[in-house]
Structures are given as C-alpha cells and as structure tokens.
Design a protein around this motif. Structure first.
Motif, PDB file in Angstrom:
ATOM      1  N   PHE A  96       0.849  -1.190   0.000  1.00 31.19           N
ATOM      2  CA  PHE A  96       0.000   0.000   0.000  1.00 31.19           C
ATOM      3  C   PHE A  96       0.883   1.238   0.000  1.00 31.19           C
ATOM      4  CE2 PHE A  96       0.517  -0.890   4.570  1.00 31.19           C
ATOM      5  CZ  PHE A  96       0.891   0.353   5.060  1.00 31.19           C
ATOM      6  N   GLN A  97       0.273   2.355  -0.362  1.00 28.77           N
ATOM      7  CA  GLN A  97       0.951   3.651  -0.344  1.00 28.77           C
ATOM      8  C   GLN A  97       0.019   4.673   0.285  1.00 28.77           C
ATOM      9  OE1 GLN A  97       2.099   4.595  -4.375  1.00 28.77           O
ATOM     10  NE2 GLN A  97       3.291   2.706  -4.622  1.00 28.77           N
ATOM     11  N   ILE A  98       0.577   5.539   1.115  1.00 31.50           N
ATOM     12  CA  ILE A  98      -0.166   6.650   1.707  1.00 31.50           C
ATOM     13  C   ILE A  98       0.507   7.935   1.264  1.00 31.50           C
ATOM     14  CG2 ILE A  98      -0.918   7.768   3.839  1.00 31.50           C
ATOM     15  CD1 ILE A  98      -0.840   5.044   5.193  1.00 31.50           C
ATOM     16  N   GLY A  99      -0.288   8.861   0.718  1.00 35.93           N
ATOM     17  CA  GLY A  99       0.263  10.106   0.211  1.00 35.93           C
ATOM     18  C   GLY A  99       0.785   9.934  -1.202  1.00 35.93           C
ATOM     19  N   ALA A 100       1.641  10.860  -1.609  1.00 35.29           N
ATOM     20  CA  ALA A 100       2.179  10.835  -2.969  1.00 35.29           C
ATOM     21  C   ALA A 100       3.525  11.538  -2.984  1.00 35.29           C
ATOM     22  CB  ALA A 100       1.211  11.511  -3.936  1.00 35.29           C
ATOM     23  N   ALA A 101       4.309  11.226  -4.002  1.00 32.55           N
ATOM     24  CA  ALA A 101       5.617  11.867  -4.154  1.00 32.55           C
ATOM     25  C   ALA A 101       5.444  13.379  -4.265  1.00 32.55           C
ATOM     26  CB  ALA A 101       6.320  11.318  -5.388  1.00 32.55           C
ATOM     27  N   PRO A 147       7.558  -4.000  -2.382  1.00 31.15           N
ATOM     28  CA  PRO A 147       8.394  -5.202  -2.471  1.00 31.15           C
ATOM     29  C   PRO A 147       9.832  -4.914  -2.060  1.00 31.15           C
ATOM     30  CG  PRO A 147       6.988  -5.018  -4.411  1.00 31.15           C
ATOM     31  CD  PRO A 147       6.841  -3.740  -3.648  1.00 31.15           C
ATOM     32  N   GLY A 148      10.290  -5.624  -1.040  1.00 31.35           N
ATOM     33  CA  GLY A 148      11.654  -5.452  -0.564  1.00 31.35           C
ATOM     34  C   GLY A 148      11.918  -4.119   0.099  1.00 31.35           C
ATOM     35  N   GLY A 149      10.877  -3.308   0.309  1.00 27.79           N
ATOM     36  CA  GLY A 149      11.068  -1.989   0.883  1.00 27.79           C
ATOM     37  C   GLY A 149      11.649  -0.982  -0.085  1.00 27.79           C
ATOM     38  N   VAL A 150      11.704  -1.353  -1.370  1.00 29.93           N
ATOM     39  CA  VAL A 150      12.228  -0.438  -2.383  1.00 29.93           C
ATOM     40  C   VAL A 150      11.180   0.642  -2.645  1.00 29.93           C
ATOM     41  CG1 VAL A 150      13.026  -0.209  -4.761  1.00 29.93           C
ATOM     42  CG2 VAL A 150      13.618  -2.247  -3.423  1.00 29.93           C
ATOM     43  N   ALA A 151      11.577   1.888  -2.512  1.00 35.54           N
ATOM     44  CA  ALA A 151      10.627   2.987  -2.669  1.00 35.54           C
ATOM     45  C   ALA A 151      10.161   3.091  -4.113  1.00 35.54           C
ATOM     46  CB  ALA A 151      11.264   4.297  -2.231  1.00 35.54           C
ATOM     47  N   PRO A 152       8.882   3.391  -4.332  1.00 34.95           N
ATOM     48  CA  PRO A 152       8.403   3.638  -5.699  1.00 34.95           C
ATOM     49  C   PRO A 152       8.985   4.939  -6.227  1.00 34.95           C
ATOM     50  CG  PRO A 152       6.695   4.136  -4.098  1.00 34.95           C
ATOM     51  CD  PRO A 152       7.819   3.529  -3.328  1.00 34.95           C
ATOM     52  N   PRO A 153       8.819   5.208  -7.509  1.00 30.36           N
ATOM     53  CA  PRO A 153       9.374   6.452  -8.068  1.00 30.36           C
ATOM     54  C   PRO A 153       8.939   7.675  -7.262  1.00 30.36           C
ATOM     55  CG  PRO A 153       8.580   5.037  -9.825  1.00 30.36           C
ATOM     56  CD  PRO A 153       8.169   4.383  -8.538  1.00 30.36           C
ATOM     57  N   GLY A 155       9.796   8.228  -4.185  1.00 31.60           N
ATOM     58  CA  GLY A 155       9.778   7.928  -2.765  1.00 31.60           C
ATOM     59  C   GLY A 155      11.172   7.836  -2.173  1.00 31.60           C
ATOM     60  N   ILE A 156      11.224   7.767  -0.844  1.00 31.25           N
ATOM     61  CA  ILE A 156      12.471   7.635  -0.100  1.00 31.25           C
ATOM     62  C   ILE A 156      12.480   6.263   0.570  1.00 31.25           C
ATOM     63  CG2 ILE A 156      13.854   8.533   1.809  1.00 31.25           C
ATOM     64  CD1 ILE A 156      13.809  10.363  -0.592  1.00 31.25           C
ATOM     65  N   GLY A 157      13.589   5.546   0.446  1.00 30.97           N
ATOM     66  CA  GLY A 157      13.655   4.180   0.946  1.00 30.97           C
ATOM     67  C   GLY A 157      13.277   4.034   2.404  1.00 30.97           C
ATOM     68  N   GLY A 158      13.731   4.936   3.268  1.00 24.62           N
ATOM     69  CA  GLY A 158      13.446   4.821   4.691  1.00 24.62           C
ATOM     70  C   GLY A 158      11.989   5.021   5.048  1.00 24.62           C
ATOM     71  N   ASN A 159      11.186   5.481   4.087  1.00 21.27           N
ATOM     72  CA  ASN A 159       9.752   5.669   4.330  1.00 21.27           C
ATOM     73  C   ASN A 159       8.924   4.457   3.913  1.00 21.27           C
ATOM     74  OD1 ASN A 159      10.449   8.205   5.164  1.00 21.27           O
ATOM     75  ND2 ASN A 159       9.052   9.304   3.801  1.00 21.27           N
ATOM     76  N   PHE A 160       9.582   3.448   3.340  1.00 21.45           N
ATOM     77  CA  PHE A 160       8.854   2.280   2.849  1.00 21.45           C
ATOM     78  C   PHE A 160       9.380   1.010   3.509  1.00 21.45           C
ATOM     79  CE2 PHE A 160       7.638   5.422  -0.155  1.00 21.45           C
ATOM     80  CZ  PHE A 160       6.359   5.048  -0.559  1.00 21.45           C
ATOM     81  N   THR A 161       8.431   0.198   3.952  1.00 28.37           N
ATOM     82  CA  THR A 161       8.710  -1.055   4.644  1.00 28.37           C
ATOM     83  C   THR A 161       8.499  -2.213   3.676  1.00 28.37           C
ATOM     84  OG1 THR A 161       8.049  -0.144   6.785  1.00 28.37           O
ATOM     85  CG2 THR A 161       7.912  -2.538   6.538  1.00 28.37           C
ATOM     86  N   PRO A 162       9.299  -3.283   3.759  1.00 34.31           N
ATOM     87  CA  PRO A 162       9.085  -4.431   2.869  1.00 34.31           C
ATOM     88  C   PRO A 162       7.676  -5.007   3.021  1.00 34.31           C
ATOM     89  CG  PRO A 162      11.217  -4.598   3.945  1.00 34.31           C
ATOM     90  CD  PRO A 162      10.499  -3.464   4.605  1.00 34.31           C
ATOM     91  N   SER A 163       7.055  -5.330   1.901  1.00 38.91           N
ATOM     92  CA  SER A 163       5.727  -5.942   1.923  1.00 38.91           C
ATOM     93  C   SER A 163       5.804  -7.316   2.581  1.00 38.91           C
ATOM     94  CB  SER A 163       5.171  -6.051   0.502  1.00 38.91           C
ATOM     95  OG  SER A 163       6.079  -6.723  -0.340  1.00 38.91           O
TER      96      SER A 163
END
Length: 393
Positions: A96-101, A147-153, A155-163
């Motif tokens: 899931f994603q909350i907010g936007a780039a 997936p793998g906590g890799v940030a989507p375009p 995004g910042i890696g530290g803001n995303f947790t691995p699915s």
C-alpha cells in the motif's frame, strides 16, 4: 531523521488546528477498506477519543522495527490517528501507499494482525506485535509497503517497509499517524502488483433443483457493526432486508445483489453478488409396456431428457417372480437401447433411472409380462356319409 516533539509543541499544534471532517480516529471505529480503488481520507488532528496504542518500547509498539535497517514504529504513540481495516481477498504480498511523491509531512504507521472480536484490546493490552510498521525517515508525505522496501518512483527508501506475505481471509488493522499535523486529504492506494483487499463478503453461489429452495446467509466482514442488508434483486426472496436464513426459490438461474451497510461511525457499504443456479430435474422415459413369450428378448429403448449432463442406467424388479429368475442385459444396462433376457415367466418391471448431482435419481418404469408358449392340440372325428365311424389314412 525526525525527532520527537515536546509536549509544548503538541499543545501549541493542538490549539492551532482542528479535526478535519469525520475521520476514523479510533481503533473501534476503524474504516473498512472495501476495494483496491484509491481511498481519499481527511487527515486527523488531535488525540484519539479511545486510544489503545501503548507507549513505545512495548510489544504492540516496539521501539525497533520488525524490518532490518528501519527505525521504530509509532514512537510518538497514537498521534493524530486514522484507523483502517484491511480485509485480504487474495493471496500475495501486501502493498500500500499513503500520500504521494512531492508531498510534505511525516506519515508514520503501524500494521497489526486483526481479530475483529479482540483486535483493539489485543493492541491495548500488548498481546499482539505489529506485522510491519514505519517511523518515517523523511518528511515527504509519502510512505507505505513495497516489495523489498524499495521505494516507488519519487519515494524515499526509509519511508517504505518491505511488503509481507498474506493469504485471502486474513485481516489487518492499520493505524496511520499524521505526525506533522498536516491538513487536508491524502490517498491510501493499493498497487495492482500486491494482494487485493476489500469488504466483499463473497457469499458463495448456490445450485438448486427446480422446485427446491436455497437458504442464504450473507457472509459479512467480521468488522462490520450492526450491518443492514438491502436486496437489490428480490426475485423469489423471502426477506428482502434479511442477512441470514433468507429463503430464495427462483425458477430460473438468477444472480442476486445485496447492499451491505456497516453501521459503525463512518461505516461504508458494498454490494455483494452471488448466483443461484436452477437445474431442471431428470425426466426419463422408459417406453411402453410390453408382452413377450418366454425365450424372447425384450427390447428396451429408453430416452433420458439430458443425456449429456445426467447419467442413466436400466434397473429391474423381479421380486414377484418365483423362483428367482436370471435377468441379463445385452450388451449392458447403461445403453439406452439394449436387450434383456429372462428365464422365468412372470411380471417384470424395467426401470430407467436418470440422475444428476443436484436433483438426485428420477425413475420411469415399464412393465414386461413374460408368458410361456402353450401349444393346444385338438382332434375331429372323420365323417363318412354322415357317420363318425371312419378313419383317416
């Protein structure tokens, strides 16, 4: 890296901002997510009316993140919360994603396995650990699971947790924290590569025999509070506002639609659909009754009404024949056109049975009367000139 605000800053911020619109700002009024479509929700500001998240450093709110390399969970506690229930409807990885780039603000969150009966108290009493969480590394207004906590375009890696892997039927409860007291609305979205979520109860389809009825129990998401039901298709429905024990007996295959409303504060509705398939019962025709002589074959020529979908066979009843006869089908009793031989006189009943899995067995019977061939001799005295005293030579 962000730092915890002081209580003074909290109080100033609370005085400066009011809550924006109706929000699901408590665990016991969490909003059900009813499909994978983006959900726009107003950001919460202020304390929860019924807080349940324990202080950081506890089982339900650990200071360390379950995922390696990330910071803790809700280190500021249940701050400006929005609560959501995720009902998993397919196997896969939860994303899931909350907010936007390009946004602003720290958007922290925690995700727990959810039991609709004890879910909120489990969190409050430190009985359940989060399955995933994120204490944002950057004030970007963009966070989530990937997936793998890799940030989507963007995004910042530290803001995303691995699915995490999930299976259909599981439930999770998500608490989102508007740490930076942002105002307005944001979106909760579910990438198509992840497992699907929804409120759909997935009431199973039913199949009935024509003339029978199905009893329908609408399978409602456990998190729904005092749900109400409105049947949008009411053909042969006993109770168009019922949710359990509703009797339906359509005469043709019918797809039903039922609107299910969650009556919790901020509750949503969805439309559940299912199909009741009506199967026609078998109608075998064994043919006309017959009379034959002992030693002759009886010709059986039966007609099932659905030879493709149903199974048919010949049976017989010779219980009235004594001694017990021998009956043979030639070539077999599953050919609809076949022959039968009997070695005793008497009354035989040949039964054509046609069956399907829904309606069961249906029979039609023909009677065969087997008689013995009797030769009767008679004589006439010869007559010669009006007298019966002659002989044949």
């Amino acid at each position: 890296m962000k730092f915890l605000l002081t209580n003074i800053v909290f109080l100033i911020a609370l005085g400066a901002f009011g809550q924006v619109g109706p929000v699901s700002n408590a665990c016991n009024i969490a909003q059900n997510i009813c499909n994978n479509a983006p959900l726009t929700f107003p950001l919460s500001q202020g304390a929860s009316p019924s807080p349940v998240v324990p202080p950081a450093g506890s089982i339900s709110n650990p200071s360390s993140n379950p995922a390696p390399g990330l910071s803790g969970c809700l280190l500021a506690g249940e701050l400006n919360p929005n609560w959501f229930i995720l009902n998993v409807t397919s196997n896969g990885m939860l994303e899931f994603q909350i907010g936007a780039a390009g946004g602003n603000g720290y958007y922290d969150w925690s995700l727990w396995p959810y039991n609709p009966t004890t879910g909120c108290s489990d969190i409050q009493n430190n009985l359940v650990a989060p399955a995933a969480c994120n204490w944002n590394a950057s004030s970007q207004g963009f966070t989530g699971m990937s997936p793998g906590g890799v940030a989507p375009p963007g995004g910042i890696g530290g803001n995303f947790t691995p699915s995490i892997p999930v299976t259909a039927g599981q439930q999770y409860i998500l608490m989102f924290s508007n740490y930076s007291y942002q105002t307005g609305n944001v979106q909760l979205t579910f990438p198509p590569t992840g497992a699907s979520v929804g409120c759909s109860a997935s009431t199973p389809d039913e199949t009935i025999c024509l003339g029978d009825a199905a009893i329908i129990d609408i399978v409602t998401p456990p998190a729904y509070v005092n749900p109400t039901y409105t049947w949008l298709v009411t053909t042969a429905v006993s109770n168009p506002t019922g949710g359990t024990g509703v009797v339906v007996n359509p005469t043709v295959t019918t797809t039903y639609a039922v609107e299910v409303q969650d009556n919790a504060p901020g509750g949503v509705s969805y439309i559940d659909s299912f199909t009741v398939t009506v199967v026609a019962p078998p109608q075998p025709n064994a043919g006309p009754d017959q009379n034959i002589c002992l030693g002759s074959l009886v010709t059986l020529n039966g007609t099932p009404n659905d030879p493709i979908n149903n199974t048919s066979q010949w049976l017989y009843d010779a219980s009235n024949v004594s001694p017990t006869p021998t009956v043979n089908f030639i070539p077999n009793n599953t050919n609809m056109t076949t022959f039968a031989s009997m070695n005793q006189v008497g009354m035989y009943y040949f039964i054509l049975q046609e069956s399907n899995a829904i309606c069961g067995d249906v029979h039609d019977t023909l009677t065969v009367n087997v008689s013995d061939l009797t030769i009767t001799a008679s004589s006439t005295s010869p007559t010669c000139n009006g007298f019966s005293d002659g002989t044949y030579t």
